[in-house]
Design a protein around this motif. Structure first.
Motif, PDB file in Angstrom:
ATOM      1  N   ALA A 133       4.371  21.784  87.611  1.00 14.27           N
ATOM      2  CA  ALA A 133       4.944  20.476  87.284  1.00 14.27           C
ATOM      3  C   ALA A 133       5.520  19.826  88.535  1.00 14.27           C
ATOM      4  O   ALA A 133       6.120  20.490  89.378  1.00 14.27           O
ATOM      5  N   LYS A 134       5.338  18.512  88.622  1.00 11.52           N
ATOM      6  CA  LYS A 134       5.847  17.750  89.752  1.00 11.52           C
ATOM      7  C   LYS A 134       7.190  17.134  89.386  1.00 11.52           C
ATOM      8  O   LYS A 134       7.366  16.606  88.280  1.00 11.52           O
ATOM      9  N   VAL A 135       8.138  17.208  90.305  1.00  9.04           N
ATOM     10  CA  VAL A 135       9.418  16.529  90.122  1.00  9.04           C
ATOM     11  C   VAL A 135       9.184  15.044  90.423  1.00  9.04           C
ATOM     12  O   VAL A 135       8.817  14.689  91.536  1.00  9.04           O
ATOM     13  N   THR A 136       9.349  14.219  89.398  1.00 14.49           N
ATOM     14  CA  THR A 136       9.106  12.785  89.556  1.00 14.49           C
ATOM     15  C   THR A 136      10.376  12.012  89.893  1.00 14.49           C
ATOM     16  O   THR A 136      10.311  10.899  90.394  1.00 14.49           O
ATOM     17  N   GLN A 137      11.519  12.608  89.575  1.00  9.32           N
ATOM     18  CA  GLN A 137      12.809  12.035  89.957  1.00  9.32           C
ATOM     19  C   GLN A 137      13.759  13.201  90.187  1.00  9.32           C
ATOM     20  O   GLN A 137      13.963  14.017  89.284  1.00  9.32           O
ATOM     21  N   ALA A 138      14.307  13.276  91.374  1.00  9.01           N
ATOM     22  CA  ALA A 138      15.177  14.394  91.734  1.00  9.01           C
ATOM     23  C   ALA A 138      16.641  13.969  91.760  1.00  9.01           C
ATOM     24  O   ALA A 138      16.964  12.789  91.870  1.00  9.01           O
ATOM     25  N   ASP A 139      17.494  14.981  91.668  1.00  7.87           N
ATOM     26  CA  ASP A 139      18.921  14.828  91.937  1.00  7.87           C
ATOM     27  C   ASP A 139      19.660  13.838  91.044  1.00  7.87           C
ATOM     28  O   ASP A 139      20.462  13.024  91.517  1.00  7.87           O
ATOM     29  N   VAL A 140      19.422  13.885  89.741  1.00  5.85           N
ATOM     30  CA  VAL A 140      20.206  13.084  88.810  1.00  5.85           C
ATOM     31  C   VAL A 140      21.488  13.883  88.561  1.00  5.85           C
ATOM     32  O   VAL A 140      21.476  14.897  87.862  1.00  5.85           O
ATOM     33  N   ALA A 141      22.572  13.449  89.183  1.00  2.00           N
ATOM     34  CA  ALA A 141      23.831  14.201  89.143  1.00  2.00           C
ATOM     35  C   ALA A 141      24.490  14.105  87.776  1.00  2.00           C
ATOM     36  O   ALA A 141      24.510  13.045  87.146  1.00  2.00           O
ATOM     37  N   ALA A 142      25.039  15.229  87.334  1.00  2.00           N
ATOM     38  CA  ALA A 142      25.798  15.311  86.090  1.00  2.00           C
ATOM     39  C   ALA A 142      27.111  16.033  86.396  1.00  2.00           C
ATOM     40  O   ALA A 142      27.234  16.692  87.436  1.00  2.00           O
ATOM     41  N   ALA A 172      28.220   4.740  89.206  1.00  2.00           N
ATOM     42  CA  ALA A 172      27.866   6.071  89.698  1.00  2.00           C
ATOM     43  C   ALA A 172      28.924   7.085  89.306  1.00  2.00           C
ATOM     44  O   ALA A 172      28.604   8.212  88.926  1.00  2.00           O
ATOM     45  N   SER A 173      30.220   6.704  89.371  1.00  2.00           N
ATOM     46  CA  SER A 173      31.265   7.659  89.012  1.00  2.00           C
ATOM     47  C   SER A 173      31.258   7.929  87.518  1.00  2.00           C
ATOM     48  O   SER A 173      31.497   9.039  87.088  1.00  2.00           O
ATOM     49  N   VAL A 174      30.951   6.915  86.709  1.00  2.00           N
ATOM     50  CA  VAL A 174      30.855   7.122  85.261  1.00  2.00           C
ATOM     51  C   VAL A 174      29.665   8.019  84.952  1.00  2.00           C
ATOM     52  O   VAL A 174      29.761   8.953  84.165  1.00  2.00           O
ATOM     53  N   ALA A 175      28.520   7.759  85.594  1.00  2.00           N
ATOM     54  CA  ALA A 175      27.322   8.564  85.353  1.00  2.00           C
ATOM     55  C   ALA A 175      27.558  10.013  85.737  1.00  2.00           C
ATOM     56  O   ALA A 175      27.151  10.915  85.032  1.00  2.00           O
ATOM     57  N   SER A 176      28.250  10.252  86.866  1.00  2.00           N
ATOM     58  CA  SER A 176      28.455  11.631  87.288  1.00  2.00           C
ATOM     59  C   SER A 176      29.488  12.322  86.415  1.00  2.00           C
ATOM     60  O   SER A 176      29.571  13.536  86.409  1.00  2.00           O
ATOM     61  N   ALA A 177      30.291  11.546  85.662  1.00  2.00           N
ATOM     62  CA  ALA A 177      31.260  12.147  84.757  1.00  2.00           C
ATOM     63  C   ALA A 177      30.580  12.630  83.476  1.00  2.00           C
ATOM     64  O   ALA A 177      31.137  13.427  82.740  1.00  2.00           O
ATOM     65  N   ALA A 178      29.391  12.153  83.186  1.00  2.00           N
ATOM     66  CA  ALA A 178      28.650  12.557  81.991  1.00  2.00           C
ATOM     67  C   ALA A 178      27.968  13.895  82.245  1.00  2.00           C
ATOM     68  O   ALA A 178      27.555  14.196  83.359  1.00  2.00           O
ATOM     69  N   ASP A 179      27.851  14.686  81.183  1.00  2.00           N
ATOM     70  CA  ASP A 179      27.186  15.978  81.336  1.00  2.00           C
ATOM     71  C   ASP A 179      25.671  15.834  81.167  1.00  2.00           C
ATOM     72  O   ASP A 179      25.169  14.739  80.893  1.00  2.00           O
ATOM     73  N   ILE A 180      24.970  16.932  81.342  1.00  2.00           N
ATOM     74  CA  ILE A 180      23.508  16.939  81.315  1.00  2.00           C
ATOM     75  C   ILE A 180      22.959  16.381  79.999  1.00  2.00           C
ATOM     76  O   ILE A 180      22.046  15.556  79.998  1.00  2.00           O
ATOM     77  N   VAL A 181      23.538  16.787  78.884  1.00  2.00           N
ATOM     78  CA  VAL A 181      23.053  16.337  77.569  1.00  2.00           C
ATOM     79  C   VAL A 181      23.297  14.842  77.400  1.00  2.00           C
ATOM     80  O   VAL A 181      22.404  14.113  76.950  1.00  2.00           O
ATOM     81  N   ASP A 182      24.476  14.379  77.771  1.00  2.00           N
ATOM     82  CA  ASP A 182      24.803  12.957  77.630  1.00  2.00           C
ATOM     83  C   ASP A 182      23.869  12.085  78.473  1.00  2.00           C
ATOM     84  O   ASP A 182      23.411  11.034  78.022  1.00  2.00           O
ATOM     85  N   ILE A 183      23.596  12.522  79.691  1.00  2.00           N
ATOM     86  CA  ILE A 183      22.704  11.759  80.564  1.00  2.00           C
ATOM     87  C   ILE A 183      21.296  11.709  79.976  1.00  2.00           C
ATOM     88  O   ILE A 183      20.669  10.659  79.926  1.00  2.00           O
ATOM     89  N   ALA A 184      20.797  12.856  79.506  1.00  6.60           N
ATOM     90  CA  ALA A 184      19.451  12.893  78.920  1.00  6.60           C
ATOM     91  C   ALA A 184      19.381  12.010  77.672  1.00  6.60           C
ATOM     92  O   ALA A 184      18.419  11.265  77.483  1.00  6.60           O
ATOM     93  N   ALA A 185      20.407  12.078  76.830  1.00  7.23           N
ATOM     94  CA  ALA A 185      20.416  11.291  75.591  1.00  7.23           C
ATOM     95  C   ALA A 185      20.484   9.793  75.888  1.00  7.23           C
ATOM     96  O   ALA A 185      19.830   8.991  75.214  1.00  7.23           O
ATOM     97  N   ALA A 186      21.238   9.414  76.909  1.00  5.91           N
ATOM     98  CA  ALA A 186      21.398   7.994  77.237  1.00  5.91           C
ATOM     99  C   ALA A 186      20.176   7.416  77.945  1.00  5.91           C
ATOM    100  O   ALA A 186      19.952   6.214  77.904  1.00  5.91           O
TER     101      ALA A 186
END
Length: 154
Positions: free
Chosen positions: A130-139, A17-31
């Protein structure tokens, strides 16, 4: 032994979780793997550096399936028109970090300039149609809310 296993699993989850939150929006989307079209569009529009910036940003991120729902030829036309593509992509971004629990019904101005309408309908968060299907993906620079449709500005 069970306690040790639980402690190790908990520590691993906390680290992930700490590694994921250290990633930015683009990195999370790409991964993630479900946002190949969005990542390609962000690259084509020249918005990578912006969305890797300090922010914070709230991104309503359409999945590949959401892009597939566009009329035939619409995505290809957008990818060829950088100005229109930028307009559509920035319409999916709201300044600041807005978690699902903080969403209040009403209009919110997007980075593009036009507002989107946020609402909670039957316990589900909606942005326009549009419906939010997954909320609160922290970046590290904001939050991502996964949506099931591409929303279009007027």
């Amino acid at each position: 032994m069970k306690l040790l296993t639980k402690l190790i699993a908990g520590a691993a989850l906390g680290f992930a979780a700490s590694v994921a939150s250290a990633a930015d929006i683009v990195d999370i989307a790409a991964a993630n793997g479900s946002f190949k079209t969005l990542v390609k569009a962000v690259q084509e529009a020249g918005l990578v550096d912006t969305l890797k910036g300090e922010g914070p940003f709230t991104v309503f991120a359409p999945t590949d399936e959401a892009f597939a729902k566009l009329p035939p030829g619409a995505l290809q036309a957008l990818l060829k028109d950088k100005s229109k593509l930028t307009q559509v992509l920035t319409y999916h971004v709201v300044p600041g970090k807005v978690m699902a629990a903080d969403i209040k019904p009403g209009q919110v101005k997007t980075v593009e300039g036009q507002p989107v309408r946020l609402m909670v309908k039957g316990g589900e968060v909606m942005v326009n149609n549009a419906k939010v299907t997954q909320a609160d993906v922290a970046a590290s620079n904001g939050v991502i809310h996964v949506i099931d449709k591409v929303i279009m500005p007027n």
